[in-house]
Design a protein around this motif. Structure first.
Motif, PDB file in Angstrom:
ATOM      1  N   SER A 103      23.800  18.740  -0.100  1.00  0.00           N
ATOM      2  CA  SER A 103      23.303  18.831  -1.472  1.00  0.00           C
ATOM      3  C   SER A 103      21.880  18.307  -1.508  1.00  0.00           C
ATOM      4  O   SER A 103      21.599  17.214  -1.009  1.00  0.00           O
ATOM      5  CB  SER A 103      24.179  18.011  -2.415  1.00  0.00           C
ATOM      6  N   GLY A 104      20.974  19.120  -2.073  1.00  0.00           N
ATOM      7  CA  GLY A 104      19.584  18.695  -2.158  1.00  0.00           C
ATOM      8  C   GLY A 104      18.916  18.552  -0.811  1.00  0.00           C
ATOM      9  O   GLY A 104      17.990  17.752  -0.648  1.00  0.00           O
ATOM     10  N   GLY A 105      19.400  19.295   0.188  1.00  0.00           N
ATOM     11  CA  GLY A 105      18.764  19.263   1.498  1.00  0.00           C
ATOM     12  C   GLY A 105      19.321  18.231   2.445  1.00  0.00           C
ATOM     13  O   GLY A 105      18.967  18.226   3.616  1.00  0.00           O
ATOM     14  N   SER A 106      20.208  17.338   1.993  1.00  0.00           N
ATOM     15  CA  SER A 106      20.763  16.332   2.893  1.00  0.00           C
ATOM     16  C   SER A 106      22.290  16.403   2.883  1.00  0.00           C
ATOM     17  O   SER A 106      22.907  16.799   1.890  1.00  0.00           O
ATOM     18  CB  SER A 106      20.292  14.927   2.499  1.00  0.00           C
ATOM     19  N   ILE A 107      22.896  16.022   4.011  1.00  0.00           N
ATOM     20  CA  ILE A 107      24.344  16.032   4.146  1.00  0.00           C
ATOM     21  C   ILE A 107      24.904  14.713   3.622  1.00  0.00           C
ATOM     22  O   ILE A 107      24.492  13.637   4.052  1.00  0.00           O
ATOM     23  CB  ILE A 107      24.756  16.249   5.620  1.00  0.00           C
ATOM     24  N   LYS A 108      25.853  14.796   2.683  1.00  0.00           N
ATOM     25  CA  LYS A 108      26.465  13.609   2.081  1.00  0.00           C
ATOM     26  C   LYS A 108      27.730  13.185   2.827  1.00  0.00           C
ATOM     27  O   LYS A 108      28.242  12.088   2.618  1.00  0.00           O
ATOM     28  CB  LYS A 108      26.845  13.892   0.625  1.00  0.00           C
ATOM     29  N   GLY A 109      28.243  14.061   3.650  1.00  0.00           N
ATOM     30  CA  GLY A 109      29.494  13.839   4.363  1.00  0.00           C
ATOM     31  C   GLY A 109      30.064  15.182   4.766  1.00  0.00           C
ATOM     32  O   GLY A 109      29.347  16.201   4.749  1.00  0.00           O
ATOM     33  N   PHE A 110      31.343  15.217   5.125  1.00  0.00           N
ATOM     34  CA  PHE A 110      31.941  16.458   5.611  1.00  0.00           C
ATOM     35  C   PHE A 110      33.300  16.708   4.966  1.00  0.00           C
ATOM     36  O   PHE A 110      34.049  15.783   4.668  1.00  0.00           O
ATOM     37  CB  PHE A 110      32.112  16.414   7.130  1.00  0.00           C
ATOM     38  N   LYS A 111      33.590  18.005   4.772  1.00  0.00           N
ATOM     39  CA  LYS A 111      34.926  18.438   4.385  1.00  0.00           C
ATOM     40  C   LYS A 111      35.549  19.093   5.620  1.00  0.00           C
ATOM     41  O   LYS A 111      34.871  19.820   6.356  1.00  0.00           O
ATOM     42  CB  LYS A 111      34.866  19.429   3.227  1.00  0.00           C
ATOM     43  N   LYS A 168      22.307  16.485 -14.016  1.00  0.00           N
ATOM     44  CA  LYS A 168      20.973  15.859 -14.047  1.00  0.00           C
ATOM     45  C   LYS A 168      20.196  16.166 -12.780  1.00  0.00           C
ATOM     46  O   LYS A 168      18.994  16.458 -12.818  1.00  0.00           O
ATOM     47  CB  LYS A 168      21.118  14.345 -14.221  1.00  0.00           C
ATOM     48  N   ASP A 169      20.866  16.083 -11.629  1.00  0.00           N
ATOM     49  CA  ASP A 169      20.225  16.372 -10.349  1.00  0.00           C
ATOM     50  C   ASP A 169      19.751  17.825 -10.299  1.00  0.00           C
ATOM     51  O   ASP A 169      18.641  18.116  -9.832  1.00  0.00           O
ATOM     52  CB  ASP A 169      21.212  16.094  -9.215  1.00  0.00           C
ATOM     53  N   ALA A 170      20.582  18.746 -10.799  1.00  0.00           N
ATOM     54  CA  ALA A 170      20.214  20.171 -10.797  1.00  0.00           C
ATOM     55  C   ALA A 170      19.016  20.436 -11.709  1.00  0.00           C
ATOM     56  O   ALA A 170      18.125  21.223 -11.370  1.00  0.00           O
ATOM     57  CB  ALA A 170      21.404  21.018 -11.233  1.00  0.00           C
ATOM     58  N   GLY A 197      15.073  22.007 -11.046  1.00  0.00           N
ATOM     59  CA  GLY A 197      14.537  23.210 -11.676  1.00  0.00           C
ATOM     60  C   GLY A 197      15.525  24.108 -12.382  1.00  0.00           C
ATOM     61  O   GLY A 197      15.139  25.165 -12.890  1.00  0.00           O
ATOM     62  N   ALA A 198      16.804  23.744 -12.459  1.00  0.00           N
ATOM     63  CA  ALA A 198      17.786  24.605 -13.128  1.00  0.00           C
ATOM     64  C   ALA A 198      17.522  24.672 -14.625  1.00  0.00           C
ATOM     65  O   ALA A 198      17.316  23.649 -15.275  1.00  0.00           O
ATOM     66  CB  ALA A 198      19.197  24.099 -12.867  1.00  0.00           C
ATOM     67  N   LYS A 199      17.531  25.883 -15.175  1.00  0.00           N
ATOM     68  CA  LYS A 199      17.344  26.100 -16.616  1.00  0.00           C
ATOM     69  C   LYS A 199      18.600  26.663 -17.279  1.00  0.00           C
ATOM     70  O   LYS A 199      18.867  26.403 -18.446  1.00  0.00           O
ATOM     71  CB  LYS A 199      16.179  27.078 -16.853  1.00  0.00           C
ATOM     72  N   LYS A 200      19.346  27.469 -16.525  1.00  0.00           N
ATOM     73  CA  LYS A 200      20.582  28.071 -17.034  1.00  0.00           C
ATOM     74  C   LYS A 200      21.721  27.711 -16.085  1.00  0.00           C
ATOM     75  O   LYS A 200      21.502  27.495 -14.897  1.00  0.00           O
ATOM     76  CB  LYS A 200      20.467  29.602 -17.094  1.00  0.00           C
ATOM     77  N   ASP A 228      29.783  11.218  -0.973  1.00  0.00           N
ATOM     78  CA  ASP A 228      29.297  11.256  -2.359  1.00  0.00           C
ATOM     79  C   ASP A 228      29.315  12.691  -2.864  1.00  0.00           C
ATOM     80  O   ASP A 228      28.400  13.468  -2.606  1.00  0.00           O
ATOM     81  CB  ASP A 228      27.882  10.677  -2.432  1.00  0.00           C
ATOM     82  N   LYS A 229      30.384  13.042  -3.619  1.00  0.00           N
ATOM     83  CA  LYS A 229      30.473  14.388  -4.195  1.00  0.00           C
ATOM     84  C   LYS A 229      29.914  14.438  -5.607  1.00  0.00           C
ATOM     85  O   LYS A 229      29.749  15.515  -6.162  1.00  0.00           O
ATOM     86  CB  LYS A 229      31.931  14.853  -4.236  1.00  0.00           C
ATOM     87  N   THR A 230      29.656  13.271  -6.188  1.00  0.00           N
ATOM     88  CA  THR A 230      29.288  13.241  -7.609  1.00  0.00           C
ATOM     89  C   THR A 230      27.788  13.255  -7.845  1.00  0.00           C
ATOM     90  O   THR A 230      27.334  13.495  -8.954  1.00  0.00           O
ATOM     91  CB  THR A 230      29.876  11.989  -8.281  1.00  0.00           C
ATOM     92  N   GLY A 231      26.987  12.972  -6.821  1.00  0.00           N
ATOM     93  CA  GLY A 231      25.547  12.852  -7.027  1.00  0.00           C
ATOM     94  C   GLY A 231      24.809  14.178  -7.108  1.00  0.00           C
ATOM     95  O   GLY A 231      23.677  14.231  -7.603  1.00  0.00           O
ATOM     96  N   GLY A 232      25.424  15.253  -6.631  1.00  0.00           N
ATOM     97  CA  GLY A 232      24.760  16.559  -6.662  1.00  0.00           C
ATOM     98  C   GLY A 232      25.733  17.659  -6.309  1.00  0.00           C
ATOM     99  O   GLY A 232      26.755  17.427  -5.646  1.00  0.00           O
ATOM    100  N   PHE A 233      25.455  18.878  -6.759  1.00  0.00           N
ATOM    101  CA  PHE A 233      26.317  20.015  -6.447  1.00  0.00           C
ATOM    102  C   PHE A 233      26.266  20.343  -4.960  1.00  0.00           C
ATOM    103  O   PHE A 233      25.223  20.226  -4.314  1.00  0.00           O
ATOM    104  CB  PHE A 233      25.873  21.252  -7.234  1.00  0.00           C
TER     105      PHE A 233
END
Length: 416
Positions: A206-214, A283-285, A289-292, A232-237
């Protein structure tokens, strides 16, 4: 996240990614499928025939990777190339893209911890990708991806999915790469089933960095997925990068759905990471730059009530964050078959999927349809609506209308 880490993640690296050739002229980078590729090694010497010997990927815009060699953050690369300190490297790159540094203390230790964890996760992912290609024990996982899911070899590679042959082999590999046992133990905590029943790996990027693995099972086991501890699944999509095109973020449920749609050319497709979404993800999205926001959740026979609940929950989160442009995708009726983005694309093609994304209805139309269906069912049961039923219908419409902006409210009431 401290100010300097946030500045580097949200401002500096995305800006640098747009002008990579001018920042790193020694590599003569060329863009291919959104990624930057160079024929040179990290030290600048040319490779005989590989056009992608050194790569900066749009999925990980803060990393520079030599295929078969080192993975460095862009800052570490500049520190090494120019023989300068961390703060000087930040200042140099910021100056090159016309950014001002954040005010306050520039804490390099916090950034170092963040960077070391990212480097460890990227090396894990490299190992998983390599094992999927080369391990004899990965044949079942490869068969699942190629035959059951219908992906091509090129798509599998682009999706970054992999195979874990066993936790002992992973830890041995990381130690041989020079990572300390302390860093490994602190950041790689895995359920004992991972590497046995759950061997398909998906980096939670998410956001270019790996938060962990599924880690997914390919058998009929529950749970279907296991996560690395502390992810961390909650900080970004999941699968979120810089928003492109119309700034329309398409939210699906499944990670593989998100990845396969992306490699097939659908822009800005992310996954929830859970049953719905949260404010931090939104918020992170928006920062990126997300608008829709277009919600594209699975259709599953017998679970319509749960799906509607999850969709309405997502709508509420988006509205609370000040987002007014929210749309809902309605998959065509498939009878008793479950439909998700991946299966829909396999059956109908990616262009048809893009079309239903474009034809998604505004959230208030979705809610109006749900209201009308509910009261139609009451009417069918009773033969006619009572005065109280009519009052309840009007009250539901009024409550929805009261939460809309003036333009949406006018369209909603006209539709009603």
């Amino acid at each position: 996240m401290n100010p300097i880490t946030e500045f580097i993640k949200y401002d500096l690296y995305p800006m640098i990614f747009e002008v990579i050739p001018s920042i790193f002229p020694e590599h003569n980078f060329k863009q291919y499928r959104g990624n930057w590729q160079s024929k040179t090694y990290l030290n600048g010497s040319p490779h005989k025939n590989r056009r992608d010997k050194t790569v900066i990927s749009k999925k990980a815009p803060g990393l520079i990777l030599e295929q078969g060699g080192e993975v460095l953050s862009l800052l570490d690369y500049v520190i090494k190339r120019d023989n300068i300190e961390f703060i000087d490297a930040v200042k140099l790159l910021a100056k090159n893209v016309g950014l001002e540094l954040p005010k306050g203390e520039l804490n390099s230790l916090d950034y170092k911890n963040y960077k070391d964890r990212n480097r460890l996760y990227e090396e894990c992912n490299n190992f998983f990708n390599y094992c999927l290609k080369t391990s004899a024990n990965s044949d079942n996982v490869k068969s699942y991806l190629l035959n059951s899911r219908g992906y091509s070899l090129e798509e599998v590679e682009a999706m970054e999915v992999g195979f874990i042959p066993g936790q002992d082999k992973l830890f041995s590999y990381l130690k041989n790469k020079g990572f300390s046992e302390e860093l490994i133990k602190e950041n790689i905590k895995l359920d004992q089933r991972i590497g046995n029943t759950h061997a398909l790996t998906i980096p939670y990027r998410s956001g270019g960095s790996i938060k962990g693995f599924k880690f997914r099972t390919i058998d009929e086991l529950t749970p279907k997925y296991l996560n690395s501890t502390g992810m961390d699944k909650t900080g970004g999509f999941f699968n979120l990068t810089a928003i492109k095109g119309e700034k329309d973020l398409v939210i699906v449920e499944g990670e593989l759905d998100s990845l396969s749609a992306t490699v097939k050319g659908v822009e800005n497709v992310v996954a929830t990471g859970g049953s719905s979404i949260n404010s931090n993800q939104v918020k992170d999205a928006i920062k990126r730059g997300a608008k829709k926001f277009t919600i594209c959740f699975d259709f599953e026979p017998g679970k319509k009530e749960t799906t509607n609940k999850n969709i309405n929950s997502a709508i509420e989160v988006l509205l609370k964050e000040g987002v007014n442009s929210v749309y809902i995708v309605n998959f065509p009726n498939s009878g008793d078959l479950k439909v998700d983005p991946d299966s829909f694309i396999r059956a109908q093609g990616v262009e048809v999927f893009k079309t239903i994304i474009q034809e998604a209805v505004p959230f208030y139309e979705y809610r109006l349809n749900a209201t009308l269906i509910k009261f139609s069912q009451i009417e069918n049961t009773k033969g006619a609506l009572t005065y109280k039923d009519k009052d309840n219908l009007l009250e539901e419409v009024i409550v929805t209308a009261s939460n809309l902006n003036p333009i949406s409210k006018d369209q909603y009431l006209k539709s009603f």
